[in-house]
Design a protein around this motif. Structure first.
Motif, PDB file in Angstrom:
ATOM      1  N   VAL A  14      16.189 130.765  46.249  1.00  8.66           N
ATOM      2  CA  VAL A  14      16.980 130.064  45.230  1.00  8.66           C
ATOM      3  C   VAL A  14      16.708 130.708  43.876  1.00  8.66           C
ATOM      4  CG1 VAL A  14      17.389 127.883  44.035  1.00  8.66           C
ATOM      5  CG2 VAL A  14      16.929 127.895  46.494  1.00  8.66           C
ATOM      6  N   GLY A  15      17.735 131.341  43.294  1.00 10.70           N
ATOM      7  CA  GLY A  15      17.604 131.971  41.978  1.00 10.70           C
ATOM      8  C   GLY A  15      17.486 133.481  42.109  1.00 10.70           C
ATOM      9  N   ALA A  16      18.489 134.208  41.547  1.00  6.47           N
ATOM     10  CA  ALA A  16      18.424 135.682  41.512  1.00  6.47           C
ATOM     11  C   ALA A  16      17.988 136.108  40.121  1.00  6.47           C
ATOM     12  CB  ALA A  16      19.775 136.284  41.868  1.00  6.47           C
ATOM     13  N   ALA A  19      12.052 136.813  39.059  1.00  4.61           N
ATOM     14  CA  ALA A  19      11.262 136.817  40.290  1.00  4.61           C
ATOM     15  C   ALA A  19      12.154 136.868  41.528  1.00  4.61           C
ATOM     16  CB  ALA A  19      10.387 135.561  40.347  1.00  4.61           C
ATOM     17  N   TRP A  77      21.501 128.332  30.560  1.00  5.47           N
ATOM     18  CA  TRP A  77      21.512 126.984  31.151  1.00  5.47           C
ATOM     19  C   TRP A  77      21.816 125.903  30.115  1.00  5.47           C
ATOM     20  CZ3 TRP A  77      21.349 125.095  36.060  1.00  5.47           C
ATOM     21  CH2 TRP A  77      21.156 126.039  37.068  1.00  5.47           C
ATOM     22  N   ARG A  97      17.402 129.806  28.638  1.00  9.54           N
ATOM     23  CA  ARG A  97      17.002 130.227  29.999  1.00  9.54           C
ATOM     24  C   ARG A  97      18.213 130.898  30.615  1.00  9.54           C
ATOM     25  NH1 ARG A  97      11.924 130.774  31.277  1.00  9.54           N
ATOM     26  NH2 ARG A  97      12.035 131.228  29.082  1.00  9.54           N
ATOM     27  N   GLY A  98      18.071 132.112  31.119  1.00 11.16           N
ATOM     28  CA  GLY A  98      19.210 132.831  31.670  1.00 11.16           C
ATOM     29  C   GLY A  98      19.797 132.160  32.900  1.00 11.16           C
ATOM     30  N   ARG A 251      25.251 126.725  43.064  1.00 11.70           N
ATOM     31  CA  ARG A 251      24.058 126.022  42.615  1.00 11.70           C
ATOM     32  C   ARG A 251      23.330 125.363  43.795  1.00 11.70           C
ATOM     33  NH1 ARG A 251      23.655 122.069  37.523  1.00 11.70           N
ATOM     34  NH2 ARG A 251      25.318 123.392  36.772  1.00 11.70           N
ATOM     35  N   GLY A 295      13.721 129.453  40.823  1.00 16.46           N
ATOM     36  CA  GLY A 295      14.683 128.941  39.844  1.00 16.46           C
ATOM     37  C   GLY A 295      14.139 128.906  38.428  1.00 16.46           C
TER      38      GLY A 295
END
Ligand SMILES: Cc1cc2nc3c(=O)[nH]c(=O)nc-3n(C[C@H](O)[C@H](O)[C@H](O)COP(=O)(O)OP(=O)(O)OC[C@H]3O[C@@H](n4cnc5c(N)ncnc54)[C@H](O)[C@@H]3O)c2cc1C
Length: 606
Positions: A14-16, A19, A77, A97-98, A251, A295
């Protein structure tokens, strides 16, 4: 759940972001496993989105959209933090936050250096795992990045930026670029001389486990075009692999679990909602092996909580059925803050960001200079020179900050950043500089950041649906030590500006301080001023921190969530502690490490 989209992969990330994209790409290097990534943001390099793409690519545009009173960009965000009684802010404070492929690596200021040996020794003692020491993490620090030395023939700064080549890897195919902008900030050489005159020595390189001292910082930029390098480079590496699948503009809404009779809960999938075309399409991505949350420090704990993993009070407040109670989820939020800043008018020869903001002709010329020649101020992420120091022990005790004397000896308490422009309360950097520079004047600041912060905040839910962004309470200045150190650092900034080295650049001399101005003199006045300007360095961390047990932490040193199978958290939230320094190198390193941990775990299970 209506299975509009059902997909199955061995690993679901979850989240590209910084990290997540790194980790997912590394996992997919093994063709025998499948990897799916869920990312709420878009790909800034596709969809002919020229404006957003340039925000990311051009290093000098990093200040746009990050101000505390600015409308955040479409790649954000759009978080606003909770108010707190210590602050004197009249408007809601935005916190960037990107929300984009690359995450916050596509919005940050690109500075890259590593924590100190002593601060990572603290990671070892907090987790009981010696593999997290500086020496043992070094291969993971080196793995992501190809290093290009500074080019003195172009930079022409005096004295030159120095580095130690032994700190960098030899793999020239490592996808991320680390190097130096071709054009340094003029103002930085005066800061360099000023801090040395005030007792802070030069250090050869910030990437060898030591920070105390001053130098130009390495940054994540591509040496050929001068563009920002983000974790999107890992997407380029992975995107054509048949075992890799990314869901953009999608999402993660909550996690699903199965609980075998008598066993631990096991994460087995992620419920998603597609944001494409504004249609709330709902589906589920099934994880055959593991779910990995990347995330970020705000979103990962929120996702855990809406999924039933979190503090009793948070789950019961929203009637969320508990999967596992862990009181540490969303707690222990720490951040580095800009505790103090001072601005002066500087001479016309010493150009600054004010010129770019206030002079459209100069800006247009420099956009051309950047894209055609990889030269000029837009190659530079603005703050390019850093210096770090500890408070003398007696001083720390005298101002009520004696607790800082117990930090490892190499852990700086304060970081100074050369910032050639008006910073003020960071409301809107572009606008502030355009207004201040309208009459042809130019300005420069030095910032002081707290890098041994004591204030601790939290992430809490706003509702049981993540479409309502979680509540972020950073609690800035709530600890008296942070207030005392900021006042001390403010006076130190005045010493730098009063140095002989700085005299040639100040218009009207040291008495002509632009912000806050000579009227601010007593400690009480200084503190009151700082309460109105304190801002983030955007280093939020530790909300799902790593540690030894469920009593003190959320994950173990292999990033596995305590008490739950097949679930890890790998992002800045899972740092055991916020080490001094800008954290992106640490995020890349733990992503590299986690990819190896996950592969080792899989091999052990065979
Ligand atoms: C303005 C700014 C300046 C900074 N300057 C520096 C600097 O100069 N040097 C430095 O070292 N560090 C800097 N940092 C900090 C550094 O960039 C971050 O610590 C780091 O990028 C965090 O990485 P992460 O992987 O934890 O999170 P992120 O990189 O933020 O990644 C999280 C990703 O997850 C996605 N996501 C979150 N929730 C969901 C969901 N529910 N569903 C789908 N996707 C989701 C997000 O969209 C995002 O892409 C800065 C940060 C900012 C914002």
């Amino acid at each position: 759940i209506p299975p509009i989209t059902v997909w199955t992969a061995d690993y679901v990330v979850v989240g590209a972001g910084t990290a997540g994209m790194t980790l997912a790409a590394r996992l997919s290097e093994d063709p025998s496993v499948t990897v799916a990534v869920i990312e709420a943001g878009r790909d800034y390099k596709e969809n002919a989105d020229v404006i957003n793409e340039s925000f990311v690519n051009v290093p000098g545009s990093d200040v746009i959209g990050v101000g505390t009173e600015e409308t955040p960009t479409a790649l954000d965000w759009q978080y606003y933090i909770e108010n707190n009684p210590e602050l004197r802010r009249t408007k809601p404070v935005a916190y960037t936050r990107g929300r984009v492929l690359g995450g916050s690596s596509a919005r940050n200021f690109m500075l890259t250096q590593r924590p100190t040996v002593g601060s990572l020794d603290r990671w070892v003692s907090l987790t009981g795992d010696s593999s997290l020491s500086f020496q043992n993490l070094l291969p993971d620090f080196k793995r992501s990045a190809t290093f290009t030395p500074p080019r003195p023939q172009l930079r022409q700064e005096l004295p030159a930026a120095t580095f130690d080549a032994r700190n960098y890897g030899s793999d020239s195919t490592a996808p991320l670029f680390v190097g130096y902008p071709n054009t340094p900030q003029n103002f930085s050489k005066f800061v360099d001389l000023a801090v040395q005159e005030c007792g802070i020595p030069r250090i050869q390189d910030f990437n060898g486990g030591k920070l105390l001292g001053g130098n130009y910082a390495a940054v994540t930029v591509d040496p050929t075009k001068g563009e920002r390098s983000t974790s999107r480079v890992f997407y380029e590496a992975a995107r054509n692999r048949p075992n890799f699948k990314i869901f953009l503009e999608t999402r993660a809404k909550r996690l699903t679990f199965s609980t075998p009779a008598g066993g631990k809960p096991k994460a087995d999938g992620v419920v998603v909602s597609s944001l494409l075309n504004g249609v709330g399409e709902t589906g589920r991505i099934v994880a055959k092996r593991e779910v990995i949350l990347s995330g970020g420090s705000f979103n990962s704990p929120a996702l855990l909580m809406v999924s039933g993993v979190g503090p009793t009070a948070e789950l019961s407040k929203f009637n969320i059925a508990p999967v596992l109670i862990n009181e540490n989820v969303g707690r222990n939020l720490v951040d580095h803050v800009f505790g103090a800043t001072i601005t002066y008018e500087i001479t016309p020869e010493t150009r600054s960001y004010t010129d770019l903001a206030a002079n459209p002709l100069f800006l247009t010329q420099q956009l051309g200079n950047f894209s055609a020649n990889n030269l000029g101020p837009l190659t530079n992420p603005v703050a390019d020179y850093l210096a770090w120091e500890r408070l003398p022990p007696a001083t720390a005790s005298a101002i009520g900050a004696g607790v800082l004397n117990s930090y490892p000896a190499d852990w700086p308490h304060v970081e100074y950043l050369s910032a050639p422009g008006v910073t003020g309360n960071f409301a809107n950097l572009l606008q502030q500089n355009a207004v201040a520079g309208a009459g042809g004047k130019r300005y420069a600041s030095i910032l002081a950041a707290l890098v041994a912060p004591r204030s601790v905040g939290s992430v809490k839910l706003a509702s049981k649906d993540l479409k309502d962004l979680p509540l972020i309470d950073l609690n800035w200045f709530s600890d008296p030590v942070d207030r005392a150190v900021s006042v001390w650092a403010f006076k130190r900034l005045r010493q730098f500006f009063a140095s002989k080295a700085m005299a040639p650049v100040l218009v009207g001399g040291v008495a002509n301080e632009y912000l806050p101005g000579a009227k601010i003199q007593t400690d009480a006045q200084i503190l009151e001023y700082l309460r109105s300007t304190v801002s983030t360095v955007w280093h939020a961390a530790c909300t799902t921190r790593a540690g030894k047990t469920i009593q003190d932490s959320v994950v173990n040193s292999k990033w596995q969530v305590h008490g739950i199978d097949a679930l890890r958290v790998v992002d800045a939230g899972s740092f055991p502690d916020l080490a001094p320094g800008h954290p992106q190198s640490v995020v890349y390193a733990i992503a590299e490490r986690a990819a190896r941990d996950i592969a080792a775990f899989r091999r052990a299970q065979k």
